[in-house]
Design a protein around this motif. Structure first.
Motif, mmCIF file in Angstrom:
data_model
loop_
_atom_site.group_PDB
_atom_site.id
_atom_site.type_symbol
_atom_site.label_atom_id
_atom_site.label_comp_id
_atom_site.label_asym_id
_atom_site.label_seq_id
_atom_site.Cartn_x
_atom_site.Cartn_y
_atom_site.Cartn_z
ATOM 1 N N TYR A 56 22.305 37.671 36.556
ATOM 2 C CA TYR A 56 20.515 37.505 37.179
ATOM 3 C C TYR A 56 19.837 37.958 37.477
ATOM 4 N N SER A 57 19.825 38.634 38.443
ATOM 5 C CA SER A 57 18.992 39.323 39.391
ATOM 6 C C SER A 57 18.360 40.939 38.040
ATOM 7 N N LEU A 58 17.471 40.780 38.172
ATOM 8 C CA LEU A 58 17.116 42.252 37.318
ATOM 9 C C LEU A 58 17.848 43.361 37.717
ATOM 10 N N GLY A 202 10.790 31.750 46.496
ATOM 11 C CA GLY A 202 9.899 31.271 47.571
ATOM 12 C C GLY A 202 9.692 31.719 48.364
ATOM 13 N N LYS A 203 10.756 31.944 49.197
ATOM 14 C CA LYS A 203 10.921 32.569 50.577
ATOM 15 C C LYS A 203 10.238 34.615 50.524
ATOM 16 N N ILE A 204 10.600 35.549 49.880
ATOM 17 C CA ILE A 204 10.671 36.545 49.323
ATOM 18 C C ILE A 204 8.869 36.357 48.480
ATOM 19 N N ARG A 315 0.305 40.439 45.327
ATOM 20 C CA ARG A 315 0.983 42.150 45.319
ATOM 21 C C ARG A 315 1.187 41.872 43.895
ATOM 22 N N GLY A 316 1.276 43.319 43.700
ATOM 23 C CA GLY A 316 2.509 44.191 42.346
ATOM 24 C C GLY A 316 1.407 45.331 42.211
ATOM 25 N N LYS A 317 2.628 45.596 40.393
ATOM 26 C CA LYS A 317 2.262 47.133 40.483
ATOM 27 C C LYS A 317 0.478 47.495 39.651
ATOM 28 N N TYR A 336 8.920 43.986 41.070
ATOM 29 C CA TYR A 336 9.420 44.297 42.455
ATOM 30 C C TYR A 336 9.670 42.825 42.788
ATOM 31 N N ASN A 337 11.014 42.446 43.753
ATOM 32 C CA ASN A 337 11.029 41.489 43.958
ATOM 33 C C ASN A 337 10.621 40.978 44.881
#
Length: 346
Positions: A56-58, A202-204, A315-317, A336-337
């Motif tokens: 699942y996760s990257l 959602g929490k992150i 928020r991102g790159k 990013y998470n």
């Protein structure tokens, strides 16, 4: 004949690894695709008597390939990032969503429909409902996800894909109508569904639960059909791609949190999704003097996230984009998470 692969396709390698393709533009020697399933004797999914695990996760995908198959990791000169990608010479099979839809459509016209699983029949029913309401051609609808590689389970979601920007807009309008006219069988996520989503992502995302609920419930490309979650991905068709690999370059400038106003959400329903913004300002992270022109992501959770006229925070790159004789800044989400995208005036 050149092998063409695009978002929603799956690729199997000689080792039995199964990747999902990302984007429509790829290097000459590789196809950019991310690991999704791998053979494992402890896996819960079975195809041709072989057990598979889904990753699942990257981070998990990268770690698995780094430790076992590093040849599927490469430095991409266009983005300057380490990506996952399959050298074309190691491609064993490629699976196309429109090809599966064609097979299922043929089955649906004869007695072979009895051989379809209940979940695949439900997937086909939703596709027919959307096609009937929208009027788009069936060859512009595909079935993707685990069904495409015969690795679905009873808990799998319905994953459809729509080809063409015009078709995508028509389908979204059709889904808006269906959510009203057929709300008993197709509707947005319930608060319980969203609660599960919130626990997962959602929490992150720096969103409060009530904010998360409002955003998710107004989306049309995802929801519930006959008690099964569905997700519909929309991508541009081949004739809409106006550039090739190497025409555009991206430079990572660093991480930033910005605020701004959405001035165009036309491509918010596509993968990659894109939002044009104005009056952007950095509230945290790297310092830049130029305005950020757009927000872009390949992650489905950022599709339909914001609408024209809304004030947002994300928020991102930050990337410097070079295309032909032009340079501009964009915010790329999903690396990013911790990346997030929320509405300030919802």
């Amino acid at each position: 004949m050149e092998l063409r692969a695009r978002e929603g396709d799956f690729i199997e390698t000689d080792e039995g690894l199964i990747f999902d393709v990302k984007g429509l533009i790829h290097p000459p020697e590789r196809v950019i695709a991310y690991l999704r399933y791998y053979p494992d004797p402890n896996g819960h999914r079975i195809r041709d008597r072989i057990r598979y695990k889904k990753v699942y996760s990257l981070d998990s995908r990268y770690e698995y390939l780094k430790s076992r198959y590093p040849l599927y990791l490469f430095h991409d000169k266009i983005s300057g990032e380490r990506l996952q990608g399959i050298p074309r010479k190691y491609i064993k099979s490629i699976f196309h969503p429109e090809g599966l839809m064609k097979k299922v459509l043929q089955r649906g016209r004869n007695v072979e429909q009895r051989k379809m699983s209940i979940l695949l029949q439900k997937t086909f029913e939703l596709a027919k409902l959307i096609q009937s309401q929208s009027g788009i051609n069936f060859n512009k609808i595909g079935i993707t996800g685990s069904f495409l590689v015969d690795l679905e389970t009873d808990e799998s979601d319905i994953d459809l894909i729509i080809y063409g920007s015009r078709n995508a807009n028509i389908v979204k309008k059709a889904l808006t109508t269906l959510h009203s006219s057929h709300q008993i069988i197709i509707h947005p996520y319930s608060e319980k569904n969203i609660s599960d989503l919130y626990e997962a992502r959602g929490k992150i995302s720096n969103l409060q639960f009530d904010e998360f609920v409002k955003i998710e419930q107004r989306k049309k490309l995802q929801g519930v059909y006959k008690e099964t979650d569905y997700y519909i991905r929309c991508i541009k068709d081949w004739n809409e791609i106006q550039y090739k690999y190497g025409d555009v370059y991206y430079k990572n400038l660093g991480i930033a949190t910005i605020q701004g106003k959405i001035i165009d959400d036309t491509e918010s329903i596509l993968t990659p999704c894109k939002y044009s913004i104005e009056t952007s300002k950095v509230i945290d992270g790297i310092k830049i003097t130029e305005q950020i022109r757009e927000i872009v992501s390949f992650r489905g959770r950022f599709c339909e996230q914001a609408q024209k006229g809304e004030e947002i925070e994300a928020r991102g790159k930050v990337e410097l984009v070079r295309f032909e004789n032009e340079e501009y800044l964009r915010l790329y989400l999903g690396t990013y998470n911790e990346d997030y995208f929320k509405i300030l005036n919802l």
